[in-house]
Structure formats: structure tokens, C-alpha cells
Design an enzyme around this catalytic site. Sequence first.
Site, PDB file in Angstrom:
ATOM      1  N   TYR A 140     -90.788   9.904  60.305  1.00 39.17           N
ATOM      2  CA  TYR A 140     -89.934   9.330  60.957  1.00 39.17           C
ATOM      3  C   TYR A 140     -90.467   8.592  62.483  1.00 39.17           C
ATOM      4  O   TYR A 140     -90.006   7.613  62.961  1.00 39.17           O
ATOM      5  CB  TYR A 140     -88.604  10.276  61.479  1.00 39.17           C
ATOM      6  N   LEU A 189     -78.267  20.535  65.659  1.00 38.75           N
ATOM      7  CA  LEU A 189     -77.634  21.745  66.236  1.00 38.75           C
ATOM      8  C   LEU A 189     -76.382  21.983  66.619  1.00 38.75           C
ATOM      9  O   LEU A 189     -75.539  22.687  66.100  1.00 38.75           O
ATOM     10  CB  LEU A 189     -78.936  22.296  67.390  1.00 38.75           C
ATOM     11  N   PHE A 207     -83.462  28.390  63.350  1.00 35.59           N
ATOM     12  CA  PHE A 207     -84.659  28.255  62.511  1.00 35.59           C
ATOM     13  C   PHE A 207     -85.906  28.743  63.422  1.00 35.59           C
ATOM     14  O   PHE A 207     -86.697  27.800  64.163  1.00 35.59           O
ATOM     15  CB  PHE A 207     -84.953  26.738  62.136  1.00 35.59           C
TER      16      PHE A 207
HETATM   17  N1  UFG Z   1     -81.821  24.084  64.785  1.00 36.17           N
HETATM   18  C1  UFG Z   1     -81.401  25.419  64.347  1.00 36.17           C
HETATM   19  N2  UFG Z   1     -80.359  25.197  63.265  1.00 36.17           N
HETATM   20  C2  UFG Z   1     -79.746  24.387  62.736  1.00 36.17           C
HETATM   21  C3  UFG Z   1     -80.262  22.930  63.247  1.00 36.17           C
HETATM   22  C4  UFG Z   1     -81.075  22.827  64.263  1.00 36.17           C
HETATM   23  O1  UFG Z   1     -81.851  26.346  64.734  1.00 36.17           O
HETATM   24  O2  UFG Z   1     -78.921  24.447  62.055  1.00 36.17           O
HETATM   25  C5  UFG Z   1     -82.866  23.964  65.699  1.00 36.17           C
HETATM   26  C6  UFG Z   1     -83.971  23.225  65.461  1.00 36.17           C
HETATM   27  O3  UFG Z   1     -84.718  23.957  64.930  1.00 36.17           O
HETATM   28  C7  UFG Z   1     -84.414  22.637  66.729  1.00 36.17           C
HETATM   29  C8  UFG Z   1     -83.234  22.511  67.731  1.00 36.17           C
HETATM   30  O4  UFG Z   1     -82.192  23.206  66.896  1.00 36.17           O
HETATM   31  O5  UFG Z   1     -85.139  23.568  67.285  1.00 36.17           O
HETATM   32  C9  UFG Z   1     -82.626  21.193  67.578  1.00 36.17           C
HETATM   33  O6  UFG Z   1     -82.598  20.613  66.296  1.00 36.17           O
HETATM   34  P1  UFG Z   1     -81.865  19.112  65.998  1.00 36.17           P
HETATM   35  O7  UFG Z   1     -81.925  19.010  64.628  1.00 36.17           O
HETATM   36  O8  UFG Z   1     -80.384  19.079  66.592  1.00 36.17           O
HETATM   37  O9  UFG Z   1     -82.605  18.206  67.028  1.00 36.17           O
HETATM   38  P2  UFG Z   1     -84.372  17.899  66.900  1.00 36.17           P
HETATM   39  O10 UFG Z   1     -84.934  18.521  68.142  1.00 36.17           O
HETATM   40  O11 UFG Z   1     -84.958  18.297  65.465  1.00 36.17           O
HETATM   41  O12 UFG Z   1     -84.094  16.510  66.487  1.00 36.17           O
HETATM   42  C10 UFG Z   1     -84.240  15.448  67.701  1.00 36.17           C
HETATM   43  C11 UFG Z   1     -83.490  14.283  66.825  1.00 36.17           C
HETATM   44  C12 UFG Z   1     -84.618  13.555  66.212  1.00 36.17           C
HETATM   45  C13 UFG Z   1     -85.854  13.352  66.716  1.00 36.17           C
HETATM   46  C14 UFG Z   1     -86.199  14.782  67.540  1.00 36.17           C
HETATM   47  C15 UFG Z   1     -87.736  14.403  68.289  1.00 36.17           C
HETATM   48  O13 UFG Z   1     -82.309  14.431  66.430  1.00 36.17           O
HETATM   49  O14 UFG Z   1     -84.008  12.243  65.782  1.00 36.17           O
HETATM   50  O15 UFG Z   1     -85.251  15.256  68.306  1.00 36.17           O
HETATM   51  O16 UFG Z   1     -88.284  15.579  67.935  1.00 36.17           O
HETATM   52  F1  UFG Z   1     -86.801  12.922  65.762  1.00 36.17           F
END
Ligand code: UFG
Length: 328
Positions: A140, A189, A207
Site C-alpha cells: 500500500y 482501531l 495487536f
Molecule cells: N490495532 C489493534 N487492534 C485492532 C486494530 C488496530 O491493536 O483491532 C492497533 C494496530 O496494531 C496499530 C494501531 O492499533 O498499532 C492503529 O491501527 P489502525 O489499523 O487503526 O491504523 P494503522 O496505524 O495501521 O494505519 C494507518 C492508516 C493506514 C496507513 C498507516 C500508516 O489507516 O492507511 O496508518 O502506517 F497506511
Amino acid sequence: MAVLVTGGAGYIGSHTVAELLAKGEEVVIVDNLQQGHREAVLGGKLYVGDIRDDAFMDTVFQENEIDAVIHFAANSLVGESMTNPGKYYDNNVYGTLRLLETMNRHGVKRIVFSSTAATYGEPESIPIVETDRTLPTNAYGETKLAMESMMKWFDRAYGMKYVSLRYFNAAGAHASGQIGEDHDPETHLIPIILQVALGKRPHISVFGDDYSTPDGTCIRDYIHVSDLADAHILAVEKLRSGSESGIYNLGNGQGFSVKEVIELARQVTGHSIPAVMEARRAGDPAILVASSERTKAELGWQPQRNSLKSIIASAWSWHQSRPNGYDE
Ligand code: UFG
């Protein structure tokens, strides 16, 4: 003159359309509604179709006097991009190529682009500044970086000016209560935590609690979706004033751990929100926090809704009023 918003029926796109309308802009929206919701488009002229369809896009540009494009249309799930990278190269990279060629055919020379912190990959230092190394750890982020590069070369060749906005973690919902976050599947999240509060899920899975952070869980920089939307409008204004192309981070500059987010959501909702510790999710950097100093200095942007508690509260109002999202 009209602003074309691709992906304007999606989460960040629909909030940007709402801000553009509030500013009195003429707005044209293109969305294939694969992820977007017709109901999320609060006004303007919606065309349902795909940015990869040149004939369709020619009609959109012929029927409207477009002077700037804000480009959201893309797939954005990190996990899916690892199992199905071709989908990301097709919709994101090829889709952007088609869009830029179409803009060029129609003499439109301004584009604001929806980029991501995922272009940086594992950061070398915190907070992240725009000049830091870009080494994406997922497909991505790699496609978004490729889209940025493409715009750089279209600028060199044709003078097409771009502003690329690298978002950190978008959250929250519009103050009107009319639009908010509704992904299928939901992976983010804050909406998942709020689905637990609504009784739609039994618990939130955390996670990984063995990261080298104070409480062991990942730290992110959460930014209100309407603050993101505001930055797009400032970027359009900057391009209209004849400015050069540029890349800008969008974050609040303050990190919150997963455990801290859950605790704040407990306070906001008054629900216990059970949490279960699980294994790390592949590809998650430990800490992502933005420096948005360049954005503030050069775009004149200032986030207005930067308390995480109020960001969660705005999301909670939306989820309470629309527990099944737009499909109710
Ligand atoms: N998390 C959990 N449990 C869940 C969902 C998420 O513990 O059920 C944690 C993830 O591991 C992460 C944090 O919460 O540490 C935030 O996760 P998100 O999925 O909400 O967001 P991300 O940081 O993974 O993703 C965001 C954007 C993406 C982008 C990324 C850049 O949504 O589009 O930041 O790293 F690519």
C-alpha cells in the site's frame, strides 16, 4: 470553476466534500462506490464511475469547468495490499496514471493528493519530517510513493503542480453527525473499539504488547478527519495562488498508545470495553508520530480538533447514531 474530488464518497473524501461545500466551492465527485457510500456525499454533482475509464472521465471533464483535482480514489488496506498487491498497483498506480493523463488532456494542472505515513515505513527518528527516508514496509505504502513520484515527473514534463498530503491516523466524524467512518471490513482501531462499546464485538484485540514503548503497545498520531479536510482546501488555495509542488505531513504531533486509546474510549463511552492481548500484526511500526511544522508554516494549517478525547467523542456520536453505518 469546480473542484473534482475522486473518491469523494469515501471516509476522508466525503468530509473534504463537506468542507468544500461549506466554503461555497462548486464540487464534482467521481466515485465507483466500491468502498464509498452514495449517502456520504452531502452535495455537489456525483458521477458514479471509475478513474481508469478514460471515456467516462473525459465526459466528467467536458461537462464541468474543473480547475483542480483532489485525488482520494484508492484502495487503502495495508493487510490486503500484502496478499493482493496487484489490486493496489491497478487501482492506485494505474488509476493515478490514467487520472493524470486525463487531466493533462484537459489542461488541468493542479492536484492535491491523498498520501500516507506508510510511505516512510519504519521511521528512523520521531517525529517524522517530510525529508526523512521513504522505505515502505507494505505494498500500500509503496503504491502511494509511486503515485507521488509519478506526479513529480508530470510536474517536470507538463508543469502539473501537486500537493501531496501524508496523513497519519485519521479518526473522528463530522460535527453535523451526517457523515462518519464506515469501512467494510473495518480494520481501524477507534471504530473497532467503539463497536465493542456498542456491543457489536465481544472485545478489542490488542495487536502486540511487547513493543519498545512505555506500555508495550504501538503509538500512533490521531488526527481529526475534518482537520485533514481543511488541509486539502488550503492546498487547493495554495496551488491556485501559483505555488510550487510540495509534500506535507498531517498529524497532531502527539502519540497515543493502543492502551491509552482504549482507556480514553472507556471514559468517553462509559463502557468497560474488554481488551485481549494478541500477537503483533505484521508490518506495524512501533511508533508513528508526525512533525507537521512544514504544513503549518507553508499551508497555514492548524488542527482545530486536536484533543484525542474529543476526536473519539465525535466518532462515538456517529457510531451511536449509525451503529450499522450507512447501510441501515
Ligand atoms: N490495532 C489493534 N487492534 C485492532 C486494530 C488496530 O491493536 O483491532 C492497533 C494496530 O496494531 C496499530 C494501531 O492499533 O498499532 C492503529 O491501527 P489502525 O489499523 O487503526 O491504523 P494503522 O496505524 O495501521 O494505519 C494507518 C492508516 C493506514 C496507513 C498507516 C500508516 O489507516 O492507511 O496508518 O502506517 F497506511
